[in-house]
Design a protein around this motif. Structure first.
Motif: not given
Length: 322
Positions: A154-166, A181-189, A191-192
């Motif tokens: 869900x898009x809302x979950x991506x929006x609530x993750x800090x940069x560097x968070x998983x 599946x693990x998503x790690x938030x970078x400054x520009x997108x 990593x999956x």
């Protein structure tokens, strides 16, 4: 106790998970406090258990793996989607500064809240709500753990993750094969990393279930006692498990797990080295058995699991090894 220690050493460390902080958290949390009354003796077995309303408490190894993949520490703030009985919540609370947890079934949320309070977890905040929306008021979070499956995050979950968070979540078609599946938030997108096959109940969005909704829909799951609630929804599946699954007690272990869950069917070896399992019964119990099959007994190494929906066999009323 001894059962909890054996669970950690044999089911978790024995499968190669070596994160000492996570292992310590699993040793500390009394899993038997988070299962329905009458099932305490099964709490430390190697598999998920039904907790009512079509939901399950995840296999201990899967709880440990998702926690380790989240990569959190004592300073972290974490969001959990799908608190269920509160067991995963307690494991997270052992490791992090604060846990915000969301559960859409009101009765499960209230039971989890009471258990967590009785056990002294004062760093947990639990709300009834639509987990797909997260908990924006307290965002952003260092980690987000979603204990239910969907085809997309869900898009809302991506929006609530800090940069560097998983964000850790099972992705795939509900009631079929999924991938943790693990998503790690970078400054520009993001990593999956697609990690391992798994099987979770579906992530449900929309109106939450209050006590009235739960009462009207009890037949879709198991009652809090772990017994079938009325004419519970039934399903049947054929499962093909490939990998190192013969000569490791896979069939006998599956039979034991199926009988514990009240699932009928069979397990048999195939000539190509795989194992075929037929499972039918209450939908939540069948889903719990499929989830267990992804890992199997400790000596098994499951490489692939295929699930096919089939029609129930009215003549099948027990589970046998063929």
């Amino acid at each position: 106790g001894d059962a909890r220690r054996r669970m950690v050493e044999e089911q978790i460390a024995g499968r190669g998970l070596r994160d000492e902080a996570v292992l310590a958290a699993l040793r500390a949390v009394p899993r038997h406090s988070f299962v329905p009354a009458g099932m305490e003796g099964e709490a430390y077995l190697d598999g998920p258990l039904p907790i009512g309303f079509g939901q399950t408490i995840s296999q201990p190894y899967m709880v440990a793996l998702m926690t380790a993949l989240l990569g959190v520490d004592a300073r972290s703030r974490v969001l959990e989607v799908g608190a269920g009985s509160g067991y995963q919540t307690a494991v997270l609370a052992e490791l992090v500064a604060q846990v915000w947890a969301v559960e859409r079934v009101a009765e499960l949320a209230e039971t989890a809240r009471r258990r967590l309070r009785e056990l002294g977890y004062d760093n947990v905040h639990l709300a009834v709500g639509d987990g797909s929306l997260g908990w924006e008021e307290h965002a952003p979070y260092d980690g987000i753990l979603v204990a239910a499956a969907a085809e997309d995050v869900p898009a809302a979950l991506f929006d609530q993750l800090v940069v560097g968070g998983r964000l850790v979540m099972p992705l795939g078609v509900p009631h079929r094969d999924q991938v943790l599946t693990v998503y790690r938030r970078g400054r520009e997108g993001f990593d999956v990393e697609r990690h391992t096959p798994c099987r979770f109940v579906p992530l449900v969005s929309g109106d939450v279930k209050g006590a009235e909704d739960v009462a009207e829909n009890e037949t879709s799951g198991l009652a809090a006692s772990g017994a079938p609630a009325g004419a519970a929804r039934t399903k049947a599946v054929k499962i093909c498990i490939s990998g190192r699954v013969q000569g490791v007690y896979y069939r006998a272990s599956t039979q034991r797990e199926a009988r514990r869950l009240g699932v009928a069917g069979y397990a048999k070896n195939l000539r190509d080295g795989s194992v075929e399992v037929w499972a039918q019964g209450d939908a939540a119990a069948v889903d719990a058995l499929v989830a267990w099959c992804h890992g199997g007994p400790p000596r098994a190494e499951v490489e692939r699991l295929e699930v096919e929906d089939v029609g129930p066999d009215p003549g099948m009323d027990t589970f046998e090894v063929r």
